[in-house]
Write an enzyme that holds these catalytic residues in place. Sequence first.
Site, PDB file in Angstrom:
ATOM      1  N   SER A  38       3.678  -1.981  10.247  1.00  0.00           N
ATOM      2  CA  SER A  38       5.050  -2.421  10.322  1.00  0.00           C
ATOM      3  C   SER A  38       5.725  -3.600  10.029  1.00  0.00           C
ATOM      4  O   SER A  38       6.734  -4.287  10.316  1.00  0.00           O
ATOM      5  CB  SER A  38       5.487  -2.131  11.902  1.00  0.00           C
ATOM      6  OG  SER A  38       5.100  -0.795  12.005  1.00  0.00           O
ATOM      7  N   ASN A  62       0.793  -1.160   0.060  1.00  0.00           N
ATOM      8  CA  ASN A  62      -0.101  -0.038   0.024  1.00  0.00           C
ATOM      9  C   ASN A  62       0.915   1.317   0.050  1.00  0.00           C
ATOM     10  O   ASN A  62       1.519   1.489   0.904  1.00  0.00           O
ATOM     11  CB  ASN A  62      -0.858   0.007   1.186  1.00  0.00           C
ATOM     12  CG  ASN A  62      -1.869   1.228   1.311  1.00  0.00           C
ATOM     13  OD1 ASN A  62      -1.879   1.932   0.249  1.00  0.00           O
ATOM     14  ND2 ASN A  62      -2.296   1.356   2.403  1.00  0.00           N
ATOM     15  N   HIS A  67      -9.442   1.498   5.318  1.00  0.00           N
ATOM     16  CA  HIS A  67      -8.056   1.706   5.929  1.00  0.00           C
ATOM     17  C   HIS A  67      -8.414   2.531   7.252  1.00  0.00           C
ATOM     18  O   HIS A  67      -9.175   3.526   7.083  1.00  0.00           O
ATOM     19  CB  HIS A  67      -7.120   2.039   5.011  1.00  0.00           C
ATOM     20  CG  HIS A  67      -5.673   2.180   5.419  1.00  0.00           C
ATOM     21  ND1 HIS A  67      -5.397   3.067   6.315  1.00  0.00           N
ATOM     22  CD2 HIS A  67      -4.852   1.171   5.112  1.00  0.00           C
ATOM     23  CE1 HIS A  67      -4.180   2.756   6.813  1.00  0.00           C
ATOM     24  NE2 HIS A  67      -3.704   1.524   5.949  1.00  0.00           N
ATOM     25  N   LYS A 117       0.066   4.070  -0.185  1.00  0.00           N
ATOM     26  CA  LYS A 117      -0.582   5.454   0.356  1.00  0.00           C
ATOM     27  C   LYS A 117      -0.284   6.608  -0.617  1.00  0.00           C
ATOM     28  O   LYS A 117      -0.203   6.607  -1.694  1.00  0.00           O
ATOM     29  CB  LYS A 117       0.126   5.644   1.864  1.00  0.00           C
ATOM     30  CG  LYS A 117      -0.098   4.454   2.604  1.00  0.00           C
ATOM     31  CD  LYS A 117      -0.141   4.578   4.120  1.00  0.00           C
ATOM     32  CE  LYS A 117      -0.155   3.299   4.861  1.00  0.00           C
ATOM     33  NZ  LYS A 117      -0.108   3.213   6.215  1.00  0.00           N
ATOM     34  N   GLU A 171      -6.955   4.917   8.336  1.00  0.00           N
ATOM     35  CA  GLU A 171      -6.517   6.170   7.969  1.00  0.00           C
ATOM     36  C   GLU A 171      -7.783   6.863   7.573  1.00  0.00           C
ATOM     37  O   GLU A 171      -7.935   7.972   7.769  1.00  0.00           O
ATOM     38  CB  GLU A 171      -5.175   6.494   7.019  1.00  0.00           C
ATOM     39  CG  GLU A 171      -3.956   6.173   7.725  1.00  0.00           C
ATOM     40  CD  GLU A 171      -2.674   5.611   6.900  1.00  0.00           C
ATOM     41  OE1 GLU A 171      -2.861   5.492   5.618  1.00  0.00           O
ATOM     42  OE2 GLU A 171      -1.948   4.935   7.462  1.00  0.00           O
ATOM     43  N   GLU A 183      -5.214  -4.746  10.444  1.00  0.00           N
ATOM     44  CA  GLU A 183      -4.244  -3.684  10.744  1.00  0.00           C
ATOM     45  C   GLU A 183      -4.343  -2.943  12.137  1.00  0.00           C
ATOM     46  O   GLU A 183      -4.994  -2.047  12.291  1.00  0.00           O
ATOM     47  CB  GLU A 183      -4.106  -2.941   9.513  1.00  0.00           C
ATOM     48  CG  GLU A 183      -3.850  -3.407   8.234  1.00  0.00           C
ATOM     49  CD  GLU A 183      -3.321  -2.138   6.977  1.00  0.00           C
ATOM     50  OE1 GLU A 183      -2.359  -2.555   6.714  1.00  0.00           O
ATOM     51  OE2 GLU A 183      -4.030  -1.294   7.092  1.00  0.00           O
ATOM     52  N   GLY A 221       3.105   2.228  10.698  1.00  0.00           N
ATOM     53  CA  GLY A 221       3.955   3.355  10.680  1.00  0.00           C
ATOM     54  C   GLY A 221       4.720   3.651  11.949  1.00  0.00           C
ATOM     55  O   GLY A 221       5.536   4.379  11.893  1.00  0.00           O
TER      56      GLY A 221
HETATM   57  P1  13P Z   1       3.264   0.353   7.546  1.00  0.00           P
HETATM   58  O1  13P Z   1       3.535  -0.962   6.930  1.00  0.00           O
HETATM   59  O2  13P Z   1       3.905   1.463   6.886  1.00  0.00           O
HETATM   60  O3  13P Z   1       3.235   0.182   9.080  1.00  0.00           O
HETATM   61  O4  13P Z   1       1.636   0.580   7.014  1.00  0.00           O
HETATM   62  C1  13P Z   1       0.866  -0.517   7.037  1.00  0.00           C
HETATM   63  C2  13P Z   1      -0.532  -0.043   6.315  1.00  0.00           C
HETATM   64  O5  13P Z   1      -1.235   0.871   6.764  1.00  0.00           O
HETATM   65  C3  13P Z   1      -0.743  -0.780   5.130  1.00  0.00           C
HETATM   66  O6  13P Z   1      -1.891  -0.505   4.546  1.00  0.00           O
END
Ligand code: 13P
Length: 253
Positions: free
Chosen positions: A216, A9, A98, A11, A100, A170, A176
């Site tokens: 992560s 992903n 997601h 982003k 976010e 997740e 992150g």
């Molecule tokens: P990270 O791998 O950067 O922690 O992000 C995970 C994520 O949100 C994938 O959708």
Amino acid sequence: MRKKIAAGNWKMNTTPEEGLKLASQVIHMAQDESLSDTTIIMSVPFTHIESIKKIIPPTKNILIAAQNCHKEVSGAYTGEISAPMLQYLGVDCVVLGHSERREYYKESYAELETKTRIVLKHQMTPIFCCGEKLAKRQENAHFDLVKEQLSSSLFELNVIEFAKLVIAYEPVWAIGTGVTASSEEAQEMHHFIRDIITKKYGDSIAKKIPILYGGSVKPENAQSLFSCPDVDGGLIGGASLDAEGFIDIAKSF
Ligand code: 13P
């Protein structure tokens, strides 16, 4: 046997030019013989889809995903992208719900159900995300929350629709942050998710649904996560922006 999936992903990262370069590196490395039964997905910004789609070879194991889509097929929604637009471009999967987007854009359970239906209707695969914030885990309310996220948005789907989904767990505290769920924590939640799917849709559907872990994931921890019986792969953020690292993760099954 369930599909093994490594989904990156990206982003809101990379320019279209940088994205095309990253995708071409991933595609090149993904053709390694050892990855022939692993599905590689790149979830890229909308602006990158058309150019990247053109360089994906007609193999079955490299797919392109969008990171969102609107719940309506068309209309006065300035700045939005619809499922038919994505289908037209040949998008295979759409990431939905997601954390976010739940957090910053206040996506509701009802809206996510509508989005899931519209994505399925346009022959794309929803990659439906769920996961708790740290406070919920500390209160030991994480199982209830994940159950609520899934049942409120997905459990009105019929069996045929539900069987087409990919679920991604997740935990928000692992996204992150560099803090990954331990393989025991991931397995415990994935098993729980499969169990609630079994209760609602039956054992044969539950056994078929890929459940990805995200938060992560790195080349160093992918192997222990992916060796859990209910973890079918990863949804990888930061580490998917490096082709070599991402492919190392994909080779960790
Ligand atoms: P990270 O791998 O950067 O922690 O992000 C995970 C994520 O949100 C994938 O959708």
